[in-house]
Design a protein around this motif. Structure first.
Motif, PDB file in Angstrom:
ATOM      1  N   SER A   1       0.822  -1.198   0.000  1.00 53.08           N
ATOM      2  CA  SER A   1       0.000   0.000   0.000  1.00 53.08           C
ATOM      3  C   SER A   1       0.863   1.257   0.000  1.00 53.08           C
ATOM      4  CB  SER A   1      -0.949   0.016   1.199  1.00 53.08           C
ATOM      5  OG  SER A   1      -0.206   0.138   2.394  1.00 53.08           O
ATOM      6  N   GLY A   2       2.089   1.152   0.471  1.00 51.92           N
ATOM      7  CA  GLY A   2       3.026   2.265   0.446  1.00 51.92           C
ATOM      8  C   GLY A   2       2.663   3.375   1.398  1.00 51.92           C
ATOM      9  N   PRO A   3       3.628   4.256   1.644  1.00 51.80           N
ATOM     10  CA  PRO A   3       3.380   5.400   2.531  1.00 51.80           C
ATOM     11  C   PRO A   3       2.559   6.465   1.814  1.00 51.80           C
ATOM     12  CG  PRO A   3       5.595   5.502   1.640  1.00 51.80           C
ATOM     13  CD  PRO A   3       5.000   4.208   1.160  1.00 51.80           C
ATOM     14  N   THR A   4       1.846   7.240   2.583  1.00 53.01           N
ATOM     15  CA  THR A   4       1.110   8.378   2.032  1.00 53.01           C
ATOM     16  C   THR A   4       2.084   9.538   1.822  1.00 53.01           C
ATOM     17  OG1 THR A   4       0.621   9.346   4.191  1.00 53.01           O
ATOM     18  CG2 THR A   4      -0.953   7.699   3.337  1.00 53.01           C
ATOM     19  N   VAL A   5       1.639  10.557   1.109  1.00 53.17           N
ATOM     20  CA  VAL A   5       2.457  11.752   0.919  1.00 53.17           C
ATOM     21  C   VAL A   5       2.749  12.401   2.279  1.00 53.17           C
ATOM     22  CG1 VAL A   5       2.501  14.044  -0.118  1.00 53.17           C
ATOM     23  CG2 VAL A   5       1.638  12.128  -1.428  1.00 53.17           C
ATOM     24  N   ALA A   6       1.770  12.405   3.162  1.00 54.21           N
ATOM     25  CA  ALA A   6       1.969  12.980   4.494  1.00 54.21           C
ATOM     26  C   ALA A   6       3.035  12.199   5.267  1.00 54.21           C
ATOM     27  CB  ALA A   6       0.655  13.001   5.271  1.00 54.21           C
ATOM     28  N   GLU A   7       3.060  10.885   5.121  1.00 54.20           N
ATOM     29  CA  GLU A   7       4.077  10.079   5.800  1.00 54.20           C
ATOM     30  C   GLU A   7       5.462  10.308   5.204  1.00 54.20           C
ATOM     31  OE1 GLU A   7       1.271   6.405   7.337  1.00 54.20           O
ATOM     32  OE2 GLU A   7       1.970   6.417   5.256  1.00 54.20           O
ATOM     33  N   LEU A   8       5.535  10.504   3.904  1.00 55.65           N
ATOM     34  CA  LEU A   8       6.823  10.831   3.289  1.00 55.65           C
ATOM     35  C   LEU A   8       7.330  12.177   3.811  1.00 55.65           C
ATOM     36  CD1 LEU A   8       6.259   9.766  -0.430  1.00 55.65           C
ATOM     37  CD2 LEU A   8       7.584   8.547   1.320  1.00 55.65           C
ATOM     38  N   LEU A   9       6.434  13.149   3.901  1.00 55.66           N
ATOM     39  CA  LEU A   9       6.828  14.461   4.405  1.00 55.66           C
ATOM     40  C   LEU A   9       7.269  14.370   5.866  1.00 55.66           C
ATOM     41  CD1 LEU A   9       7.170  17.463   3.822  1.00 55.66           C
ATOM     42  CD2 LEU A   9       4.755  17.784   4.434  1.00 55.66           C
TER      43      LEU A   9
ATOM     44  N   GLU B   1      32.550  21.142  -5.668  1.00 54.09           N
ATOM     45  CA  GLU B   1      32.389  21.107  -7.123  1.00 54.09           C
ATOM     46  C   GLU B   1      31.062  20.527  -7.596  1.00 54.09           C
ATOM     47  OE1 GLU B   1      34.623  22.588  -9.054  1.00 54.09           O
ATOM     48  OE2 GLU B   1      35.666  23.079  -7.193  1.00 54.09           O
ATOM     49  N   GLY B   2      30.444  19.653  -6.822  1.00 55.96           N
ATOM     50  CA  GLY B   2      29.217  19.010  -7.299  1.00 55.96           C
ATOM     51  C   GLY B   2      28.404  18.442  -6.161  1.00 55.96           C
ATOM     52  N   ARG B   3      27.187  18.074  -6.486  1.00 54.49           N
ATOM     53  CA  ARG B   3      26.306  17.524  -5.474  1.00 54.49           C
ATOM     54  C   ARG B   3      26.790  16.150  -5.020  1.00 54.49           C
ATOM     55  NH1 ARG B   3      20.693  17.481  -7.920  1.00 54.49           N
ATOM     56  NH2 ARG B   3      21.815  17.682  -9.871  1.00 54.49           N
ATOM     57  N   THR B   4      26.519  15.851  -3.764  1.00 57.12           N
ATOM     58  CA  THR B   4      26.797  14.529  -3.210  1.00 57.12           C
ATOM     59  C   THR B   4      25.492  13.965  -2.696  1.00 57.12           C
ATOM     60  OG1 THR B   4      27.365  15.572  -1.092  1.00 57.12           O
ATOM     61  CG2 THR B   4      29.190  15.011  -2.556  1.00 57.12           C
ATOM     62  N   TRP B   5      25.414  12.645  -2.610  1.00 53.89           N
ATOM     63  CA  TRP B   5      24.188  12.055  -2.111  1.00 53.89           C
ATOM     64  C   TRP B   5      24.432  10.675  -1.520  1.00 53.89           C
ATOM     65  CZ3 TRP B   5      25.095  12.759  -7.326  1.00 53.89           C
ATOM     66  CH2 TRP B   5      25.225  11.612  -8.094  1.00 53.89           C
ATOM     67  N   VAL B   6      23.522  10.291  -0.644  1.00 55.34           N
ATOM     68  CA  VAL B   6      23.525   8.984  -0.003  1.00 55.34           C
ATOM     69  C   VAL B   6      22.092   8.478  -0.009  1.00 55.34           C
ATOM     70  CG1 VAL B   6      23.867   7.751   2.183  1.00 55.34           C
ATOM     71  CG2 VAL B   6      25.463   9.545   1.508  1.00 55.34           C
ATOM     72  N   ARG B   7      21.920   7.216  -0.359  1.00 60.87           N
ATOM     73  CA  ARG B   7      20.593   6.613  -0.311  1.00 60.87           C
ATOM     74  C   ARG B   7      20.266   6.250   1.135  1.00 60.87           C
ATOM     75  NH1 ARG B   7      17.686   3.022  -4.735  1.00 60.87           N
ATOM     76  NH2 ARG B   7      15.676   3.019  -3.719  1.00 60.87           N
ATOM     77  N   LEU B   8      19.029   6.514   1.538  1.00 66.16           N
ATOM     78  CA  LEU B   8      18.553   6.220   2.888  1.00 66.16           C
ATOM     79  C   LEU B   8      17.475   5.146   2.840  1.00 66.16           C
ATOM     80  CD1 LEU B   8      18.065   9.911   4.126  1.00 66.16           C
ATOM     81  CD2 LEU B   8      20.107   8.480   4.360  1.00 66.16           C
ATOM     82  N   ASP B   9      17.199   4.550   3.979  1.00 58.20           N
ATOM     83  CA  ASP B   9      16.084   3.611   4.099  1.00 58.20           C
ATOM     84  C   ASP B   9      14.816   4.418   4.322  1.00 58.20           C
ATOM     85  OD1 ASP B   9      18.138   1.403   6.064  1.00 58.20           O
ATOM     86  OD2 ASP B   9      17.740   1.333   3.913  1.00 58.20           O
ATOM     87  N   GLY B  10      13.999   4.545   3.306  1.00 56.20           N
ATOM     88  CA  GLY B  10      12.744   5.276   3.426  1.00 56.20           C
ATOM     89  C   GLY B  10      11.654   4.402   4.013  1.00 56.20           C
TER      90      GLY B  10
ATOM     91  N   GLU C   1      11.774   5.242  -1.714  1.00 53.72           N
ATOM     92  CA  GLU C   1      13.151   5.577  -2.053  1.00 53.72           C
ATOM     93  C   GLU C   1      13.469   6.914  -1.391  1.00 53.72           C
ATOM     94  OE1 GLU C   1      15.599   6.629  -6.169  1.00 53.72           O
ATOM     95  OE2 GLU C   1      13.714   5.557  -6.263  1.00 53.72           O
ATOM     96  N   ALA C   2      14.593   7.005  -0.695  1.00 49.79           N
ATOM     97  CA  ALA C   2      14.935   8.245   0.008  1.00 49.79           C
ATOM     98  C   ALA C   2      16.403   8.574  -0.210  1.00 49.79           C
ATOM     99  CB  ALA C   2      14.625   8.112   1.499  1.00 49.79           C
TER     100      ALA C   2
END
Length: 199
Positions: free
Chosen positions: A36-44, A65-74, A79-80
């Motif tokens: 069923s996945g999270p709602t938009v409110a739960e993502l926020l 010089e550029g953006r960095t990123w790390v994947r999180l457990d959403g 996907e976070a």
């Protein structure tokens, strides 16, 4: 990766992917099937709580010089991402296909330009936008927003000297991102990316 959302990085913008960093996980209220996945409110709620985690935010290496990123457990199969934005960087115009999402600025300030119109999903290369569809908002540390499917926006760090950091979440995990160029009222589809392009 969200540029974006984003926020997913644009191929034209130098980026640095960070291989490992602490993950954030969240309970999203009462137990329910992941399908069923999270709602938009739960993502926020998730991105806001993650943005308040100073240890997590401080763990992201920042590159001038550029953006960095790390994947999180959403939450609940989402996907976070934790994203670092050097001064003067941005995503370019893009959408998130059928995913809903949310993001919150953890430090610094981000500017979001968005379109208050739903674009056709396929079958076009160039569109002329009507007057009155542009929206802009500034999101300082602690401020965020949620959005629905097919949300078209660009996110920018307009500062000359201060890095920004933000947290983004999408559900379902991004199946594709369409990237656009814009000249005045004309929006042009430039490319479509799939997850392999940013992970």
């Amino acid at each position: 990766m969200p540029t974006a959302a984003a926020s997913v990085p644009s191929p034209a913008t130098p980026v640095t992917a960070v291989a490992s960093a602490p993950a954030v996980s969240a309970r999203v209220g009462p137990s329910r099937p992941a399908a069923s996945g999270p709602t938009v409110a739960e993502l926020l709620d998730f991105v806001r709580r993650a943005a308040e985690d100073t240890a997590l935010i401080d763990s992201l290496p920042l590159d001038p010089e550029g953006r960095t990123w790390v994947r999180l457990d959403g939450p609940a199969g989402s996907e976070a991402w934790l994203i670092g934005w050097p001064p003067g960087t941005g995503t370019g115009w893009h959408d998130h296909a059928d995913s809903v999402g949310a993001f919150t600025t953890a430090s610094g300030t981000l500017k979001e330009h968005s379109l208050a119109v739903r674009l056709p999903t396929d079958g076009w290369k160039t569109l002329e936008l009507n007057e009155g569809v542009d929206r802009s908002r500034e999101l300082a540390a602690g401020q965020g927003r949620a959005f629905g499917q097919n949300h078209v926006h660009e996110v920018l760090n307009e500062s000359d000297s201060v890095h920004a950091v933000s947290v983004h979440a999408y559900y379902p995990p991004l199946p594709r991102i369409r990237r656009f160029s814009r000249t005045g009222a004309v929006l042009r589809l430039e490319q479509t990316e799939v997850p392999e392009d940013w992970q």
